[in-house]
Design a protein around this motif. Structure first.
Motif, PDB file in Angstrom:
ATOM      1  N   ALA A   1      -2.304 -19.436  31.827  1.00 12.63           N
ATOM      2  CA  ALA A   1      -1.902 -20.506  32.733  1.00 12.63           C
ATOM      3  C   ALA A   1      -2.191 -21.894  32.170  1.00 12.63           C
ATOM      4  O   ALA A   1      -1.675 -22.887  32.689  1.00 12.63           O
ATOM      5  CB  ALA A   1      -2.607 -20.343  34.078  1.00 12.63           C
ATOM      6  N   GLY A   2      -3.009 -21.999  31.144  1.00 12.71           N
ATOM      7  CA  GLY A   2      -3.335 -23.292  30.572  1.00 12.71           C
ATOM      8  C   GLY A   2      -4.035 -23.148  29.244  1.00 12.71           C
ATOM      9  O   GLY A   2      -4.555 -22.083  28.894  1.00 12.71           O
ATOM     10  N   ALA A   3      -4.028 -24.244  28.482  1.00 11.28           N
ATOM     11  CA  ALA A   3      -4.690 -24.265  27.174  1.00 11.28           C
ATOM     12  C   ALA A   3      -5.188 -25.674  26.921  1.00 11.28           C
ATOM     13  O   ALA A   3      -4.523 -26.660  27.272  1.00 11.28           O
ATOM     14  CB  ALA A   3      -3.750 -23.830  26.063  1.00 11.28           C
ATOM     15  N   VAL A   4      -6.364 -25.791  26.309  1.00 11.21           N
ATOM     16  CA  VAL A   4      -6.932 -27.100  26.003  1.00 11.21           C
ATOM     17  C   VAL A   4      -7.645 -27.028  24.660  1.00 11.21           C
ATOM     18  O   VAL A   4      -8.293 -26.031  24.325  1.00 11.21           O
ATOM     19  CB  VAL A   4      -7.896 -27.557  27.123  1.00 11.21           C
ATOM     20  N   LEU A   5      -7.494 -28.092  23.888  1.00 14.99           N
ATOM     21  CA  LEU A   5      -8.153 -28.240  22.589  1.00 14.99           C
ATOM     22  C   LEU A   5      -9.209 -29.322  22.711  1.00 14.99           C
ATOM     23  O   LEU A   5      -8.904 -30.449  23.118  1.00 14.99           O
ATOM     24  CB  LEU A   5      -7.127 -28.610  21.515  1.00 14.99           C
ATOM     25  N   VAL A   6     -10.442 -28.988  22.368  1.00 13.84           N
ATOM     26  CA  VAL A   6     -11.571 -29.934  22.436  1.00 13.84           C
ATOM     27  C   VAL A   6     -12.150 -30.078  21.036  1.00 13.84           C
ATOM     28  O   VAL A   6     -12.556 -29.083  20.426  1.00 13.84           O
ATOM     29  CB  VAL A   6     -12.650 -29.457  23.424  1.00 13.84           C
ATOM     30  N   LEU A   7     -12.210 -31.327  20.522  1.00 15.47           N
ATOM     31  CA  LEU A   7     -12.689 -31.592  19.170  1.00 15.47           C
ATOM     32  C   LEU A   7     -13.981 -32.397  19.212  1.00 15.47           C
ATOM     33  O   LEU A   7     -14.227 -33.157  20.145  1.00 15.47           O
ATOM     34  CB  LEU A   7     -11.636 -32.367  18.372  1.00 15.47           C
TER      35      LEU A   7
ATOM     36  N   ILE B   1     -10.362 -30.057  32.596  1.00 16.27           N
ATOM     37  CA  ILE B   1     -11.416 -29.087  32.288  1.00 16.27           C
ATOM     38  C   ILE B   1     -12.001 -29.362  30.902  1.00 16.27           C
ATOM     39  O   ILE B   1     -13.223 -29.312  30.702  1.00 16.27           O
ATOM     40  CB  ILE B   1     -10.869 -27.653  32.394  1.00 16.27           C
ATOM     41  N   GLY B   2     -11.145 -29.670  29.940  1.00 17.77           N
ATOM     42  CA  GLY B   2     -11.636 -29.999  28.605  1.00 17.77           C
ATOM     43  C   GLY B   2     -12.422 -31.289  28.578  1.00 17.77           C
ATOM     44  O   GLY B   2     -13.453 -31.385  27.896  1.00 17.77           O
TER      45      GLY B   2
END
Length: 244
Positions: free
Chosen positions: A57-63, A87-88
């Protein structure tokens, strides 16, 4: 038996293998030139493409660091939608949560219920938007984790083997790492090209100065002994007149 990404609910048809779809996402990411591209849009677009490809349902990239050093906003969180991005961002600001743990230790992490996870703000947002389950995988740039990719899903989603999905995501995280590395290298080269001339590295004070006496003949150098054995000059022959 492989661990399930989502707790097993009502029996149903197993989800299809996401591998081929994830390979297509990776190929599309790898074919994108970073020379003239909006880096934030590119990374967010990869997260958007991951949602149908992975069946989540969702995707997030956190660097850890901004994806693009030239970005005045110094963005380091990119999501498929507003809820995933929030959320990220909560995890990035608080320094806690599954994405930050994976980004630090480089380990795959399955979280069955984000509504019970730390920090409290993350739990509240996850419960509010319904994205309570997550699979987090590291994004390795070189030998170090530059961040984490987190897939999010709802409570009523179908069961899926976590180890199989994490393995299939490696092609995507490899493509992401390559794009991030290319963007940062391009920024470094542009900065170097824009620097004024004559600002290159100077020799350190400990370097030995050049030997300028190499241009002076050895015979004229002060305090330099002859290079070879001394040969006495040939004596002039003496002649006696014979008056006889």
């Amino acid at each position: 038996m492989a661990a399930s990404l989502w707790p097993t609910g009502a029996p149903g048809r197993p989800a299809p293998d996401p591998g081929p779809a994830l390979v297509r996402v990776a190929l599309q990411a790898g074919a994108t030139s970073v020379a003239h591209v909006d880096v934030a849009a590119m990374l967010s677009g990869i997260c958007v493409a991951l949602v149908p490809a992975a069946g989540v349902a969702g995707a997030v990239l956190v660097l850890h660091e901004p994806a693009d050093p030239r970005d005045p906003e110094r963005r380091r969180v990119f999501g498929s939608d507003t809820a995933a991005t929030r959320i990220g961002q909560l995890q990035a600001r608080s320094g806690a949560g599954p994405a930050l743990r994976t980004a630090h230790d480089g380990r795959v992490l399955v979280t069955p219920d984000l509504a019970r996870a730390d920090p409290p703000g993350l739990a509240a947002v996850a419960a509010g938007c319904g994205l309570v389950r997550s699979l987090t995988v590291p994004v390795l740039v070189g030998a170090h984790a530059a961040g984490a990719l987190q897939l999010l899903d709802r409570r009523d989603s179908a069961a899926r083997p976590a180890d199989r999905l994490a393995g299939a995501l490696q092609v995507v995280t490899t493509a992401l790492a390559a794009r991030i590395r290319d963007v940062r290298e391009l920024a470094r080269l542009e900065q170097r090209a824009a620097a004024p001339r004559g600002t290159g590295p100077r020799p350190s004070s400990g370097e030995r100065p050049p030997d300028r006496t190499a241009l002076i003949p050895a015979a004229r150098r002060p305090g330099v002994p002859p290079a070879g054995p001394r040969v006495p000059a040939q004596r002039r022959a003496r002649h006696r007149r014979d008056d006889a």
